[in-house]
Scaffold this motif. Structure first.
Motif, short mmCIF file in Angstrom:
data_model
loop_
_atom_site.label_atom_id
_atom_site.label_comp_id
_atom_site.label_asym_id
_atom_site.label_seq_id
_atom_site.Cartn_x
_atom_site.Cartn_y
_atom_site.Cartn_z
N ALA A 1 0.78 -1.33 0.14
CA ALA A 1 0.02 0.05 -0.08
C ALA A 1 1.05 1.36 0.01
O ALA A 1 0.39 2.28 -0.54
N TYR A 2 2.07 1.26 0.82
CA TYR A 2 2.93 2.65 0.80
C TYR A 2 3.76 2.54 -0.37
O TYR A 2 4.16 3.59 -0.62
N THR A 3 3.94 1.50 -1.02
CA THR A 3 4.64 1.23 -2.45
C THR A 3 4.00 2.19 -3.23
O THR A 3 4.51 3.02 -4.05
N GLU A 4 2.70 1.53 -3.43
CA GLU A 4 2.00 2.30 -4.41
C GLU A 4 1.63 3.88 -4.09
O GLU A 4 1.31 4.28 -5.16
N GLN A 5 1.44 4.29 -2.96
CA GLN A 5 1.15 5.46 -2.58
C GLN A 5 1.81 5.96 -1.22
O GLN A 5 1.04 5.88 -0.33
N GLU B 1 2.56 8.67 0.24
CA GLU B 1 1.77 9.68 0.92
C GLU B 1 0.52 9.38 1.13
O GLU B 1 -0.51 10.33 1.86
N LEU B 2 0.15 8.05 1.29
CA LEU B 2 -1.08 7.64 1.81
C LEU B 2 -1.61 8.28 2.92
O LEU B 2 -1.11 8.10 4.16
N ALA C 1 -6.67 2.53 1.77
CA ALA C 1 -5.70 1.76 0.50
C ALA C 1 -6.53 0.57 0.07
O ALA C 1 -7.38 0.11 0.84
#
Ligand code: 6PG
Length: 475
Positions: A377-381, A383-384, A390
């Motif tokens: 989830a943090y790799t994709e975004q 600044e989540l 997510a």
């Protein structure tokens, strides 16, 4: 000087960490303990480790190659301060002192600042995994300077757990960042444990299954999306039979949970930062509640619901509990990562949340398949803003929320406490809500204290003249 790394404090965690270090290619480990007997015992029990024993701080410093690097594994608080002071006396600029205990991060910030004035590096490093992890591969969360990390990185990497080929260690950020992240790890650990305990309690009281039968349920859950170290050991604990009485051990253990403070630190810090870690807070409070026998005795006669709890379909109920557990777990992690994000902003640390989730995939107490999903989830975004929003987690919550509600309703109707399940659900519904009664709170604040409010339809700050003609003024 013969050793490239030293360990001070040889209780179980320190001794195991020293043995772990000594077992890795290229390391020679100096060891020092307040009482020399323990040093001698360790040397005698583990000749294979090739330890370099020291019986004074001078001897310890003399046995280390430069830059001298020492990991302190002593009790948090005064013992840690005393050990740091003693090392500062015998170390030189450029040397590195690592506190590997569970220190409260403001203490780490303070110590780092004080030690830095001497030119010596101070690194607060969170180390998770218990005794077994210390020996075979913990998850390590070091803070401190880039300069210290340059020397320390390879040493810590050599002993850390490995997840999918990657070592479970990363330089978290400066000064207290590592201990901050370890603190939140423990807060999440409290939440995970409480959620599992609530699931067990609901299944036991709802279905009458024995601890051993519930162990099978957890073992089954451990093959799915809940797969984790804590679910795995829960099955082991539930299956254990007390040798003396022949009863399930869990029925013989006094039901008062202990705590050494890291959960409380997580909650205190979250309160200061204004981050709602309600699941972690309830888990921490649930331990406190359990540990007041006099109050529990006083409340024992207070009435509960009339009906007894008996789900019609046991299999369906257990599946609901599983989904409620998963959904609440997502909330707890979302809250924990939110606290790390807020802490990083407050203390000016640049913390990579994806890296934090990756180093928690193995070695630590909360290790789980689930952490890989968080990393994705943090790799994709990067600044989540909210982990539970997510796509993967939002989807899991949408699949699980009906079951989650049924479980909280059933627990409430039956008078079975499920504080972490229900507070997590309230958090979920709170963030989802289009309008919150916070508007009314603002009205009340303005009424009694002229604290002002903002309006939905135009900018500015307003106050109603409550005790005059109740007209509105713009401030
Ligand atoms: C870890 C653990 C460890 C902690 C124990 C006990 O990551 O290895 O978090 O650091 O000390 O879990 O904590 P409590 O006594 O507060 O439950």
């Amino acid at each position: 000087a013969a050793a490239n790394i030293g360990v001070v404090g040889l209780a179980v965690m320190g001794a195991n960490l020293a043995r772990n270090l000594a077992s890795r290619e290229g390391n020679t480990v100096a060891v020092l303990n307040r009482s020399p007997e323990r040093t001698d015992a360790l040397i005698a029990e583990h000749p294979e480790a090739g330890f370099v024993p020291a019986y004074s701080y001078e001897e310890f410093a003399a046995s280390l190659t430069r830059p001298r690097t020492a990991i302190i594994m002593v009790q948090a608080g005064a013992a840690t301060d005393a050990t740091i002071d003693a090392l500062v006396e015998v170390f030189e600029p450029g040397d590195i002192i690592v506190d590997g205990g569970n220190a409260f991060f403001p203490d780490t910030i303070r110590r780092e600042r004080t030690v830095r004035e001497t030119g010596i590096n101070f690194v607060g490093a969170g180390i998770s995994g218990g005794e077994e992890g210390a020996l075979n591969g913990p998850s390590i969360m070091p803070g401190g300077s880039d300069e210290a990390w340059a020397t320390l990185g390879p040493i810590l990497t050599s002993i850390a757990a490995v997840a999918d080929g990657e070592p479970c260690v990363a330089h978290i950020g400066h000064d207290g960042a590592g201990h901050f992240v370890k603190m939140v790890h423990n807060g999440i650990e409290y939440a995970d444990m409480q959620l599992i305990a609530e699931a067990y309690d609901l299944i036991r009281r709802g279905t009458g299954k024995s601890p051993a039968e519930i162990a099978d349920v957890f073992a089954e859950w451990n093959r799915g999306e809940l797969e984790s170290y804590l679910i795995e050991i829960t099955a082991e604990v539930l299956r254990q039979v007390d040798a003396e009485t022949g009863r399930p051990l869990v029925d013989v253990i006094l039901d008062q949970a202990g705590a050494k403070g890291t959960g409380a630190w997580t909650v205190q810090t979250a309160l200061s930062l204004g981050v709602p870690v309600s699941g972690i807070a309830e888990a921490t409070f649930a331990r406190s509640l359990s540990s007041h026998p006099e109050q529990r005795a006083a409340a024992a006669e207070l009435p509960g619901p009339a009906e007894t709890f008996a789900p019609l379909d046991e299999t369906a109920f257990i599946e609901d509990v599983r989904q409620a557990l998963y959904a609440s777990k997502i909330v707890a992690y979302s809250q924990g990562f939110d606290e790390i994000r807020a802490g990083a902003a407050e203390y000016d640390w640049s913390i990579d949340l994806g890296a934090v989730s990756r180093i928690w995939r193995a070695g630590c107490i909360i290790r789980a398949q689930f952490l890989g999903r968080i990393a994705e989830a943090y790799t994709e975004q990067p600044e989540l803003p909210l982990l539970m929003s997510a796509p993967y987690f939002a989807d899991a919550l949408s699949r699980g929320q009906a079951a989650w509600r049924r479980v909280v309703i059933a627990a409430t109707a039956a008078g079975i406490p499920a504080p972490a399940f229900s507070s997590s659900l309230s958090y979920y519904d709170g963030l989802r809500a289009e309008r919150l009664p916070a508007a009314l709170i603002q009205g009340q604040r303005d009424f009694f204290g002229a604290h002002t409010y903002r309006r939905v339809d135009r900018p500015g700050t307003f106050h109603t003249l409550w005790s005059a003609d109740r007209s509105e003024v713009r401030l």
